[in-house]
Scaffold this motif. Structure first.
Motif, PDB file in Angstrom:
ATOM      1  N   TYR A   2      27.862  68.390  39.481  1.00 15.54           N
ATOM      2  CA  TYR A   2      28.552  67.691  38.412  1.00 15.54           C
ATOM      3  C   TYR A   2      28.142  66.234  38.407  1.00 15.54           C
ATOM      4  N   GLU A   3      27.915  65.731  37.252  1.00 14.77           N
ATOM      5  CA  GLU A   3      27.616  64.312  37.099  1.00 14.77           C
ATOM      6  C   GLU A   3      28.925  63.597  36.779  1.00 14.77           C
ATOM      7  N   ARG A   4      29.191  62.551  37.478  1.00 16.53           N
ATOM      8  CA  ARG A   4      30.357  61.739  37.120  1.00 16.53           C
ATOM      9  C   ARG A   4      29.883  60.324  36.876  1.00 16.53           C
ATOM     10  N   SER A   5      30.473  59.722  35.890  1.00 17.36           N
ATOM     11  CA  SER A   5      30.074  58.352  35.582  1.00 17.36           C
ATOM     12  C   SER A   5      30.699  57.404  36.596  1.00 17.36           C
ATOM     13  N   VAL A   6      29.937  56.421  36.966  1.00 14.63           N
ATOM     14  CA  VAL A   6      30.411  55.422  37.910  1.00 14.63           C
ATOM     15  C   VAL A   6      31.209  54.385  37.135  1.00 14.63           C
ATOM     16  N   ARG A   7      32.400  54.103  37.637  1.00 17.19           N
ATOM     17  CA  ARG A   7      33.220  53.077  36.983  1.00 17.19           C
ATOM     18  C   ARG A   7      32.683  51.706  37.332  1.00 17.19           C
ATOM     19  N   ARG A   8      32.691  50.855  36.357  1.00 18.39           N
ATOM     20  CA  ARG A   8      32.224  49.485  36.528  1.00 18.39           C
ATOM     21  C   ARG A   8      33.400  48.606  36.922  1.00 18.39           C
ATOM     22  N   LEU A  14      41.633  43.550  39.216  1.00 19.60           N
ATOM     23  CA  LEU A  14      41.155  44.445  40.270  1.00 19.60           C
ATOM     24  C   LEU A  14      40.128  43.739  41.151  1.00 19.60           C
ATOM     25  N   VAL A  15      39.167  43.079  40.524  1.00 26.67           N
ATOM     26  CA  VAL A  15      38.130  42.380  41.296  1.00 26.67           C
ATOM     27  C   VAL A  15      38.767  41.267  42.128  1.00 26.67           C
ATOM     28  N   GLY A  16      39.692  40.538  41.545  1.00 28.39           N
ATOM     29  CA  GLY A  16      40.379  39.478  42.278  1.00 28.39           C
ATOM     30  C   GLY A  16      41.165  40.018  43.461  1.00 28.39           C
ATOM     31  N   ALA A  17      41.840  41.142  43.265  1.00 33.43           N
ATOM     32  CA  ALA A  17      42.599  41.748  44.362  1.00 33.43           C
ATOM     33  C   ALA A  17      41.669  42.213  45.479  1.00 33.43           C
ATOM     34  N   LEU A  18      40.552  42.821  45.107  1.00 34.89           N
ATOM     35  CA  LEU A  18      39.585  43.279  46.112  1.00 34.89           C
ATOM     36  C   LEU A  18      39.009  42.098  46.893  1.00 34.89           C
ATOM     37  N   ILE A  37      29.057  45.432  45.370  1.00 35.08           N
ATOM     38  CA  ILE A  37      27.914  45.870  44.562  1.00 35.08           C
ATOM     39  C   ILE A  37      27.430  47.243  45.021  1.00 35.08           C
ATOM     40  N   ARG A  38      27.543  47.535  46.293  1.00 35.89           N
ATOM     41  CA  ARG A  38      27.141  48.859  46.786  1.00 35.89           C
ATOM     42  C   ARG A  38      28.098  49.953  46.333  1.00 35.89           C
ATOM     43  N   GLN A  39      29.356  49.621  46.122  1.00 34.12           N
ATOM     44  CA  GLN A  39      30.351  50.615  45.728  1.00 34.12           C
ATOM     45  C   GLN A  39      30.273  50.985  44.257  1.00 34.12           C
ATOM     46  N   ALA A  40      30.033  49.999  43.423  1.00 34.84           N
ATOM     47  CA  ALA A  40      30.015  50.240  41.976  1.00 34.84           C
ATOM     48  C   ALA A  40      29.358  49.047  41.294  1.00 34.84           C
ATOM     49  N   PRO A  41      28.902  49.258  40.066  1.00 37.25           N
ATOM     50  CA  PRO A  41      28.388  48.104  39.323  1.00 37.25           C
ATOM     51  C   PRO A  41      29.508  47.074  39.132  1.00 37.25           C
ATOM     52  N   VAL A  42      29.181  45.813  39.362  1.00 36.28           N
ATOM     53  CA  VAL A  42      30.173  44.746  39.289  1.00 36.28           C
ATOM     54  C   VAL A  42      29.780  43.775  38.185  1.00 36.28           C
ATOM     55  N   ASP A  43      30.758  43.394  37.375  1.00 37.24           N
ATOM     56  CA  ASP A  43      30.527  42.354  36.380  1.00 37.24           C
ATOM     57  C   ASP A  43      30.436  41.041  37.148  1.00 37.24           C
ATOM     58  N   LEU A  44      29.251  40.486  37.225  1.00 34.82           N
ATOM     59  CA  LEU A  44      29.025  39.296  38.054  1.00 34.82           C
ATOM     60  C   LEU A  44      29.741  38.063  37.514  1.00 34.82           C
ATOM     61  N   ASP A  45      29.936  37.994  36.204  1.00 36.57           N
ATOM     62  CA  ASP A  45      30.695  36.880  35.641  1.00 36.57           C
ATOM     63  C   ASP A  45      32.151  36.940  36.096  1.00 36.57           C
ATOM     64  N   ALA A  49      34.099  34.268  38.486  1.00 34.01           N
ATOM     65  CA  ALA A  49      35.361  33.669  38.043  1.00 34.01           C
ATOM     66  C   ALA A  49      36.458  33.887  39.083  1.00 34.01           C
ATOM     67  N   CYS A  50      36.476  35.060  39.713  1.00 33.00           N
ATOM     68  CA  CYS A  50      37.471  35.335  40.761  1.00 33.00           C
ATOM     69  C   CYS A  50      37.276  34.401  41.945  1.00 33.00           C
ATOM     70  N   TYR A  51      36.026  34.204  42.340  1.00 36.46           N
ATOM     71  CA  TYR A  51      35.757  33.277  43.443  1.00 36.46           C
ATOM     72  C   TYR A  51      36.190  31.862  43.075  1.00 36.46           C
ATOM     73  N   ALA A  52      35.930  31.465  41.841  1.00 35.82           N
ATOM     74  CA  ALA A  52      36.315  30.118  41.403  1.00 35.82           C
ATOM     75  C   ALA A  52      37.838  29.960  41.456  1.00 35.82           C
ATOM     76  N   GLN A  53      38.564  30.967  40.990  1.00 34.89           N
ATOM     77  CA  GLN A  53      40.027  30.903  41.019  1.00 34.89           C
ATOM     78  C   GLN A  53      40.548  30.879  42.441  1.00 34.89           C
ATOM     79  N   LEU A  54      39.990  31.720  43.306  1.00 27.24           N
ATOM     80  CA  LEU A  54      40.444  31.754  44.693  1.00 27.24           C
ATOM     81  C   LEU A  54      40.119  30.451  45.414  1.00 27.24           C
TER      82      LEU A  54
END
Length: 79
Positions: A2-8, A14-18, A37-45, A49-54
């Protein structure tokens, strides 16, 4: 079979919490970025932004802590 799509990873909350959880666990930025990045495609922007906020939040907390220490020391000297 079965092919499953990878969630981005593109939800800022979610990214901030991680990222926040991994920072609290003691991991550095480079390790966190590679791991996500190894787990799933990540929106780099969103990641940037999460790093900037943290970083901004950490700087504000540090400034508040420094101000509290200065006030406490001044109160001790006055007493």
């Amino acid at each position: 079979m079965y092919e499953r799509s990878v969630r981005r990873l593109e939800d800022p909350e979610l990214v901030g919490a991680l990222v926040g959880a991994l920072i609290r666990a003691g991991y550095g930025r480079e390790t966190i970025e590679r791991a996500l990045i190894r787990q799933a495609p990540v929106d780099l922007d969103v990641l940037a932004a999460c790093y900037a906020q943290l970083t901004e939040a950490a700087d504000l907390m540090a400034a508040d802590a420094d101000a509290d220490v200065g006030e406490t020391q001044a109160a001790r000297r006055a007493a």
